[in-house]
Write a protein that holds these residues in place. Structure first.
Motif, short mmCIF file in Angstrom:
data_model
loop_
_atom_site.label_atom_id
_atom_site.label_comp_id
_atom_site.label_asym_id
_atom_site.label_seq_id
_atom_site.Cartn_x
_atom_site.Cartn_y
_atom_site.Cartn_z
N ALA A 53 0.76 -1.48 -0.03
CA ALA A 53 0.01 0.13 0.03
C ALA A 53 1.10 1.24 -0.06
CB ALA A 53 -0.85 0.19 1.21
N SER A 54 0.37 2.36 -0.65
CA SER A 54 1.01 3.58 -0.36
C SER A 54 0.87 4.09 0.83
CB SER A 54 0.48 4.95 -1.37
OG SER A 54 -0.97 4.81 -0.98
N PRO A 55 2.07 4.81 1.38
CA PRO A 55 2.10 5.19 2.84
C PRO A 55 0.82 6.10 3.28
CG PRO A 55 4.01 5.79 1.79
CD PRO A 55 3.10 5.38 0.73
N ASP A 56 -0.03 6.60 2.58
CA ASP A 56 -1.41 7.30 2.81
C ASP A 56 -2.54 6.47 2.46
OD1 ASP A 56 -1.19 7.69 0.32
OD2 ASP A 56 -1.28 9.88 0.43
N GLY A 57 -2.31 5.33 1.72
CA GLY A 57 -3.51 4.58 1.37
C GLY A 57 -4.09 4.97 0.32
N LEU A 58 -3.67 6.10 -0.33
CA LEU A 58 -4.26 6.62 -1.42
C LEU A 58 -3.48 6.62 -2.80
CD1 LEU A 58 -5.10 10.13 0.17
CD2 LEU A 58 -6.67 8.20 -0.13
N PHE A 59 -4.50 6.36 -4.06
CA PHE A 59 -3.77 6.53 -5.45
C PHE A 59 -3.25 7.84 -5.56
CE2 PHE A 59 -7.52 3.54 -6.72
CZ PHE A 59 -6.50 2.52 -6.84
N HIS A 60 -2.14 7.98 -6.09
CA HIS A 60 -1.53 9.06 -6.43
C HIS A 60 -1.53 9.51 -7.98
CE1 HIS A 60 0.51 10.47 -2.57
NE2 HIS A 60 -0.25 9.30 -2.34
N LEU A 61 -2.36 8.96 -8.81
CA LEU A 61 -2.52 9.12 -10.17
C LEU A 61 -1.50 9.06 -10.99
CD1 LEU A 61 -5.35 11.80 -9.64
CD2 LEU A 61 -5.63 9.43 -9.52
N GLY A 62 -0.50 8.50 -10.68
CA GLY A 62 0.68 8.16 -11.35
C GLY A 62 2.00 8.94 -11.00
N ASP A 63 1.75 9.97 -10.00
CA ASP A 63 2.75 10.76 -9.42
C ASP A 63 3.63 10.12 -8.68
OD1 ASP A 63 3.58 13.64 -9.10
OD2 ASP A 63 3.06 13.34 -7.15
N THR A 64 3.28 9.11 -7.94
CA THR A 64 4.35 8.18 -7.14
C THR A 64 4.26 6.76 -7.76
OG1 THR A 64 2.66 7.53 -5.34
CG2 THR A 64 3.94 9.42 -4.91
N GLU A 65 3.25 6.43 -8.43
CA GLU A 65 3.19 4.87 -8.91
C GLU A 65 4.43 4.69 -10.14
OE1 GLU A 65 -0.80 5.87 -7.40
OE2 GLU A 65 0.82 7.00 -8.48
N TRP A 66 4.64 5.86 -10.69
CA TRP A 66 5.86 5.79 -11.70
C TRP A 66 7.18 5.19 -11.13
CZ3 TRP A 66 10.79 7.88 -11.52
CH2 TRP A 66 10.86 8.82 -10.72
N HIS A 67 7.34 5.22 -9.84
CA HIS A 67 8.62 4.55 -9.21
C HIS A 67 8.21 3.20 -9.28
CE1 HIS A 67 10.24 8.46 -7.50
NE2 HIS A 67 8.97 8.55 -7.09
N ASP A 68 7.20 2.66 -9.04
CA ASP A 68 6.98 0.93 -9.24
C ASP A 68 7.47 0.59 -10.82
OD1 ASP A 68 6.34 1.52 -6.68
OD2 ASP A 68 4.08 1.48 -6.82
N LEU A 69 6.93 1.63 -11.72
CA LEU A 69 7.52 1.13 -12.79
C LEU A 69 8.77 1.10 -13.25
CD1 LEU A 69 6.78 0.30 -15.76
CD2 LEU A 69 6.22 2.90 -16.36
N GLU A 70 9.47 2.05 -12.56
CA GLU A 70 11.05 2.19 -12.54
C GLU A 70 11.57 1.04 -12.05
OE1 GLU A 70 13.70 5.91 -12.10
OE2 GLU A 70 13.23 5.21 -10.04
N ALA A 71 10.75 0.28 -10.87
CA ALA A 71 11.52 -0.72 -10.52
C ALA A 71 11.34 -1.81 -11.16
CB ALA A 71 10.87 -1.22 -9.04
N ALA A 72 10.18 -2.02 -11.98
CA ALA A 72 9.96 -3.06 -12.93
C ALA A 72 11.00 -2.91 -14.09
CB ALA A 72 8.44 -3.10 -13.46
N VAL A 73 11.25 -1.86 -14.70
CA VAL A 73 12.36 -1.52 -15.67
C VAL A 73 13.60 -2.05 -15.02
CG1 VAL A 73 13.54 0.24 -16.94
CG2 VAL A 73 11.20 0.14 -16.84
N ARG A 74 13.87 -1.54 -13.93
CA ARG A 74 15.24 -2.20 -13.47
C ARG A 74 15.57 -3.57 -13.25
NH1 ARG A 74 15.15 1.28 -9.59
NH2 ARG A 74 16.51 2.94 -10.50
N TYR A 75 14.27 -4.21 -12.83
CA TYR A 75 14.28 -5.56 -12.78
C TYR A 75 14.72 -6.19 -14.33
CZ TYR A 75 12.23 -10.37 -12.22
OH TYR A 75 11.96 -11.66 -12.35
N ALA A 76 13.91 -5.68 -15.45
CA ALA A 76 14.18 -6.18 -16.65
C ALA A 76 15.66 -5.83 -16.91
CB ALA A 76 13.19 -5.51 -17.67
N GLN A 77 16.19 -4.75 -16.73
CA GLN A 77 17.43 -4.56 -17.02
C GLN A 77 18.48 -5.61 -16.38
OE1 GLN A 77 17.96 -0.45 -15.85
NE2 GLN A 77 17.56 0.02 -17.73
N ASP A 78 18.42 -5.74 -14.95
CA ASP A 78 18.86 -6.88 -14.21
C ASP A 78 18.71 -8.27 -14.93
OD1 ASP A 78 19.57 -4.89 -12.40
OD2 ASP A 78 18.10 -5.53 -10.75
N LYS A 79 17.92 -8.65 -15.73
CA LYS A 79 17.92 -9.64 -16.23
C LYS A 79 18.35 -9.82 -17.63
CE LYS A 79 15.71 -11.69 -12.75
NZ LYS A 79 16.34 -12.83 -11.90
N GLY A 80 18.75 -8.75 -18.05
CA GLY A 80 19.54 -8.79 -19.53
C GLY A 80 18.93 -7.78 -20.53
#
Length: 392
Positions: free
Chosen positions: A205-232
């Motif tokens: 969950a987000s710290p405040d339990g709210l959607f941020h409409l992409g304003d913070t969720e993009w960090h989770d997408l960045e983590a997914a991109v980094r995961y892909a990069q770590d796999k080649g």
């Protein structure tokens, strides 16, 4: 009785008190509406759809089964849809007939629900996973985000390729939303990572339990991109539906990994939350003048800068080749916002291909015109990542 001067002063005081009281009530009322409106937008509990329609029973023949539904704007929509109800799901095809307040649709699989069952038509179509839906092998993996591990589906590639597709569902949705595109991405030879993000089922969950409409969720997408990069992976194709498109937009604008994005596909994306809120206000019979109030309250609750989301006024510095789908019957995210982005693409130096699908509701371009959707997506994939080759 008092003197005339005293009576005049009392009269002015009464008028002043009345005006101030009315202003307080107006401001309080506007704030109350803004609070309610922001809650509908930001609270994950308000993002889950209900079961607004009613099944009326089975029809058709054994070799051509159909289902009867009470007529509504939802049940008469064209195309292929998922039909879900408490404890069950099926796939339904196009409308066979309409009469007497009843809509008859083809059953593509499953068994129709019992009469008077409350149901919902889903753009996602499938409610399962890549293996059950298409026979595609996949792994359930975890992406390490700044808030903790978030589950993801990983479908391996059919060829040796260092470009991954990362699929991002919309607000209140799930990974099943990405299943419609997954087979074609797989056929193109791409490894596919279908992700979750904060406030999703199974994700932190987000710290405040709210959607941020992409304003913070993009960090989770960045983590997914980094995961892909770590796999080649050396490059990624980002694919976003609805709010998933806003997440992709903020990633392109703000992530240091944005340069690794070689292509983008957006399906009914939020490219301006202000225009989206205007449409949502109109849907609820509210004046668009309340949109700034809702934005102000949402900013106060979740620290949001709504101007940042406008991709025409504030385009990202990184603008990869982009394929943009939107339906003309979208009642959730305005098609005009996508038209505006497409019209501004040349000025923004954004290589963007826009496909508008007549009669398609929100994220329903695939549902209404599968052949056209697949053709446009296939052409785009070939032009950006090349034709698939056999892995060795």
């Amino acid at each position: 009785m008092g003197t005339p001067g005293v009576r005049r002063r009392r009269g002015r005081r009464f008028v002043l008190i009345t005006v101030v009281s009315l202003l307080v009530l107006a401001v309080g009322g506007a704030f109350g509406v803004g609070w309610y409106y922001s809650g509908q937008l930001l609270d994950p509990a308000n993002a889950h759809p209900g079961l607004p329609d009613t099944a009326l029973g089975a029809a058709g023949t054994p070799d051509k089964p159909t289902v009867l539904l009470a007529e509504s704007d939802n049940t008469k929509m064209p195309g292929t849809w998922g039909l879900v109800w408490g404890g069950g799901a099926a796939r339904v095809g196009d409308v066979v007939s309409r009469s007497g307040g009843r809509v008859e649709r083809a059953m593509l699989d499953g068994t129709p629900p019992a009469p008077n069952t409350k149901v919902r038509l889903e753009t996602s179509v499938w409610t399962t996973d890549p293996k059950v839906a298409f026979g595609l092998g996949f792994d359930e993996v975890s992406v390490r985000t700044e808030l903790g591990d978030a589950p993801a589906w990983f479908v391996p590639a059919t060829r040796t390729d260092t470009t991954w597709a990362i699929a991002v569902h919309g607000r209140g949705g799930s990974r099943t939303e990405t299943l419609r595109a997954l087979p074609q991405l797989h056929e193109a030879g791409l490894p596919v990572l279908s992700v979750t993000y904060r406030n999703d089922l199974g994700a932190p969950a987000s710290p405040d339990g709210l959607f941020h409409l992409g304003d913070t969720e993009w960090h989770d997408l960045e983590a997914a991109v980094r995961y892909a990069q770590d796999k080649g992976a050396t490059h990624v194709l980002l694919y976003g539906w609805s709010m998933g498109g806003a997440i992709v937009g903020q990633f392109l604008a703000r992530s240091p990994l944005a340069g690794s994005v070689s292509a983008v596909v957006l399906d009914a994306p939020v490219t301006s939350w202000t225009k989206t809120l205007d449409l949502q206000a109109a849907n609820r019979g509210l004046p668009s003048a309340l949109t700034p109030v809702a934005e102000l309250v949402s900013d106060w609750r979740a620290d949001l800068d709504f101007d940042r989301f406008d991709l025409v006024a504030n385009p990202p510095a990184t603008k990869p080749p982009t394929l943009l789908f939107h339906g003309t019957a979208d009642g959730t995210v305005p098609v005009q916002a996508s038209r505006d982005l497409a019209a501004a693409a040349d000025r923004l130096h954004w290589p963007l291909r826009y496909v508008e699908v007549p009669g398609a509701a929100h994220t329903a371009a695939w549902n209404v015109d599968q052949d056209g959707y697949r053709r446009n997506l296939g052409d785009f994939l070939t032009s950006t990542i090349g034709a698939p080759t056999t892995a060795h």
